[in-house]
Structure formats: C-alpha cells, structure tokens
Motif scaffolding. Structure first.
Motif, mmCIF file in Angstrom:
data_model
loop_
_atom_site.group_PDB
_atom_site.id
_atom_site.type_symbol
_atom_site.label_atom_id
_atom_site.label_comp_id
_atom_site.label_asym_id
_atom_site.label_seq_id
_atom_site.Cartn_x
_atom_site.Cartn_y
_atom_site.Cartn_z
ATOM 1 N N LEU A 193 31.698 88.407 26.617
ATOM 2 C CA LEU A 193 32.129 89.765 26.289
ATOM 3 C C LEU A 193 31.125 90.482 25.399
ATOM 4 N N SER A 194 30.457 89.736 24.556
ATOM 5 C CA SER A 194 29.441 90.350 23.699
ATOM 6 C C SER A 194 28.313 90.938 24.539
ATOM 7 N N ALA A 195 27.839 90.175 25.526
ATOM 8 C CA ALA A 195 26.783 90.673 26.417
ATOM 9 C C ALA A 195 27.261 91.912 27.175
ATOM 10 N N TYR A 196 28.504 91.858 27.633
ATOM 11 C CA TYR A 196 29.076 92.983 28.377
ATOM 12 C C TYR A 196 29.191 94.230 27.500
ATOM 13 N N LEU A 197 29.706 94.077 26.285
ATOM 14 C CA LEU A 197 29.919 95.231 25.419
ATOM 15 C C LEU A 197 28.614 95.816 24.902
ATOM 16 N N ILE A 198 27.584 95.002 24.789
ATOM 17 C CA ILE A 198 26.261 95.541 24.447
ATOM 18 C C ILE A 198 25.833 96.554 25.502
ATOM 19 N N CYS A 199 26.062 96.198 26.756
ATOM 20 C CA CYS A 199 25.696 97.110 27.852
ATOM 21 C C CYS A 199 26.587 98.350 27.864
ATOM 22 N N CYS A 200 27.866 98.174 27.553
ATOM 23 C CA CYS A 200 28.777 99.322 27.506
ATOM 24 C C CYS A 200 28.375 100.292 26.405
#
Length: 349
Positions: A250-257
């Motif tokens: 989720l951290s990787a995903y939210l960085i992109c968001c």
C-alpha cells in the motif's frame, strides 16, 4: 460502616441497611438528597429487576404530543442483556428517572429512606432506556446506580432530557479504536488494521507520515476510523498477509497516488476521507493489473505504470471536488482506466 467478606470497608449507603423489598406494595432504599442549581434529586442504588419493572418511556414516535424519547433499539438492549449475563459486565453510569404520581415518592430525612410504590409507571426514564430494557431482558440481576427527580412537569422533563443528551460529548470512535488493544478487546482483524495504521503513522518512509491521527478526528489528517473503514473494503486482497507486507504494497501504491494528485496540485487531497476511501476501493483493480504485468512485484515503478495514466485521464473537476460518495469517484477512476483500451493497440495501461 461495614466490612464485606473481602475486607473492603463499605458505607451505609453501599449496604442499604434500611432496604425493604416489596413491603405493602412499596420498596425502600437508602438515598441521599442533593441540590444542583434549581433542581433537587435523590441518588441511590437499587436492584436492576426492580428498576426494570417500575420504569416507562414516552417515545416521540408513539406520543407526538407528550413523548420525547427516541425509539427503542431492541438489538442494543439485547446486547446490554448479554453483556450483563456474561458475568463480567459493569455498568456504573446512573440511570436518570423522573418520579411520576404513581410512584407516590416519599423521603424520610431521619434515616435517609426513599420509598415508592412498586408500579409499572412509577418512573419515567430521562436517560438510560436501553440499559433499563437490557436489565429487563437479562437473566441476571445487579445493583444499579440511580438518580431520581421528583415533582417535574413534562416541560421540565423534556428540558432535562435535552440537557443530558446535548451537554455530554460521547467518546470519539477514534479513541475507542485506539485503546482497544489496551483493553484487550481487539479482534484479529482490528489488531492487523491497527498495526498497519501505526506503520503508516510512524515509519520514516511512509507516504502518510504526519498525515495520520490515531485517537481523534482532526482536519487534514486520516483518522483511524477512516483508515479502518477503507481497509475493511479491501481486506480480501490481503488474505493471510502480515502488517508489514500490507504496508509495503500500500505504501508503494499511495506514493503513486500522491504523485498523481501532485500533477494537479492536489496532493493534500490524499487525506480527504472520500478521496482516500475511493483510492482504496480502486486498489484491487489496479493491483490486479500490476500483477498481470509483473507477477507478485508490487513496486512503486510498477504501480506507477497503471496509476499515472489513470490520473492523467481523470477529470480535474471530479478530483478537486470529491464530494461525499467514494463510489462515484471510483466510477470516475474506472472510466479513466478503461479509456486507454484500443482494439488495435491493446490495453495501453
């Protein structure tokens, strides 16, 4: 004064030396008379079964002229009964009553004795109707603290009801969630969500560092209630995963968001409850596409291949005004994901 079998000293109030159960259709209990402002009331304790059999409510929906109580939630009353019958329950908050003419309330100052008729309409409940009906449903009887007003008219009863229910502030749900581990009442799912929340809240590399609020709702912060609600919606995506594994993905995903929002100068919207929930709801779709391209490799670079085009195709107006419905924003994100598909060129994202 008296000493109980455990060696604890109790006051006369606690042992009710003058208590009489059902003498000539009346009950008597030791009570104290107190004055607060212009009101006088009695404080005492009585068995829950006596309380349950002498109290009524006047729901507003049943009596529009005189009623002022909310409708009874039977499930809530049943939950209270089960809590009591479990044997470990304690309900120390006073039930607040208004004595009715049928009570024929009498107080003897000499021995501080309050007596009343054992009548089903002896008292009107001002606060605690679900507790009282829970007592009625429970198989177990327990001692209950009670406050009794006497001589009130219906206007005064309604005003007291309003004061009791507007002057008190309930404990925030955020705080309840935050102390559940301390109280040892967390479910496994709640414990997992707590651990994930704490990782986002404390890890130096967290994309949400400084943007979380654990025990209260704060503007510009993601509360524990908002976070848990969003996580529950995607829990199936992380079946069997540890808190650290969930955090890493989720951290990787939210960085992109955050990066996608930054392109519109809207990075701060990541803490908006509607935006955050929508991003979590669309996560399984995005993660599935990442896995199709890069099996089990959920890195920032791989998420960015899907997330960046999604934001580029999103409408600024829909992003800038998330509204109150996460599902509407999710629909917008789904359209943005689909818009990259062509028959000749395949799926661009």
């Amino acid at each position: 004064m008296a000493t109980d079998p455990n060696g604890t000293t109790q006051s006369d109030d606690a042992i009710d030396p003058v208590e009489e159960e059902n003498v000539s259709g009346r009950a008597s209990f030791t009570a104290s008379l107190l004055t607060q402002g212009r009101h006088r009331f009695y404080t005492l304790s009585m068995p829950s079964d006596v309380l349950a059999n002498t109290c009524v409510v006047e729901p507003r929906n049943e009596d529009p002229e005189e009623g002022f109580q909310r409708a009874l939630d039977e499930k809530r009353a049943r939950d209270i009964a089960n809590y009591i019958d479990a044997g470990m329950g304690t309900i120390p908050t006073s039930i607040v009553l208004s004595a009715q003419p049928a009570a024929n309330l009498q107080y003897k100052r000499t021995n501080r004795t309050l007596s009343f008729e054992l009548n089903q309409r002896a008292f009107l409940i001002l606060d605690g109707q679900h507790r009282v009906f829970g007592f009625r449903l429970a198989k177990t009887s327990l001692r209950v603290p009670v406050v009794i007003y006497n001589g009130l008219n219906r206007m005064e009863e309604a005003r007291l009801f309003m004061d009791i229910n507007t002057k008190q502030r309930p404990v925030p749900n955020e705080l309840i969630l935050d102390i559940k581990r301390l109280a040892d009442t967390e479910s496994d799912a709640e414990a997992l969500m707590r651990d994930v929340f704490d990782l986002f809240d404390k890890n130096a590399d967290s994309p949400l560092l400084g943007l979380m609020s654990a025990s209260e709702r704060r503007k510009g912060r993601i509360s524990r209630v908002t976070f848990n609600g969003a996580m529950k919606a995607i829990s199936d995506s992380f079946s069997g995963a540890s808190a650290e594994q969930i955090y890493d993905v989720l951290s990787a995903y939210l960085i992109c968001c955050k990066s996608g929002l930054r392109e519109y100068s809207m990075e701060d919207l990541i803490v908006n409850p509607t935006m955050f929930k929508a991003l979590m709801l669309i996560f399984p779709t995005i993660a599935e596409r990442v896995n199709d391209r890069h099996p089990s490799s959920f890195t920032v670079a791989h998420f960015d291949e899907i997330v960046s085009p999604m934001f580029q195709r999103s409408k600024r107006a829909e992003l800038s005004n998330p509204g109150k419905s996460p599902s509407l924003l999710v629909d917008s994100f789904r359209k943005a994901l689909r818009s990259g598909f062509t028959i000749g060129g395949g799926n661009a994202v």
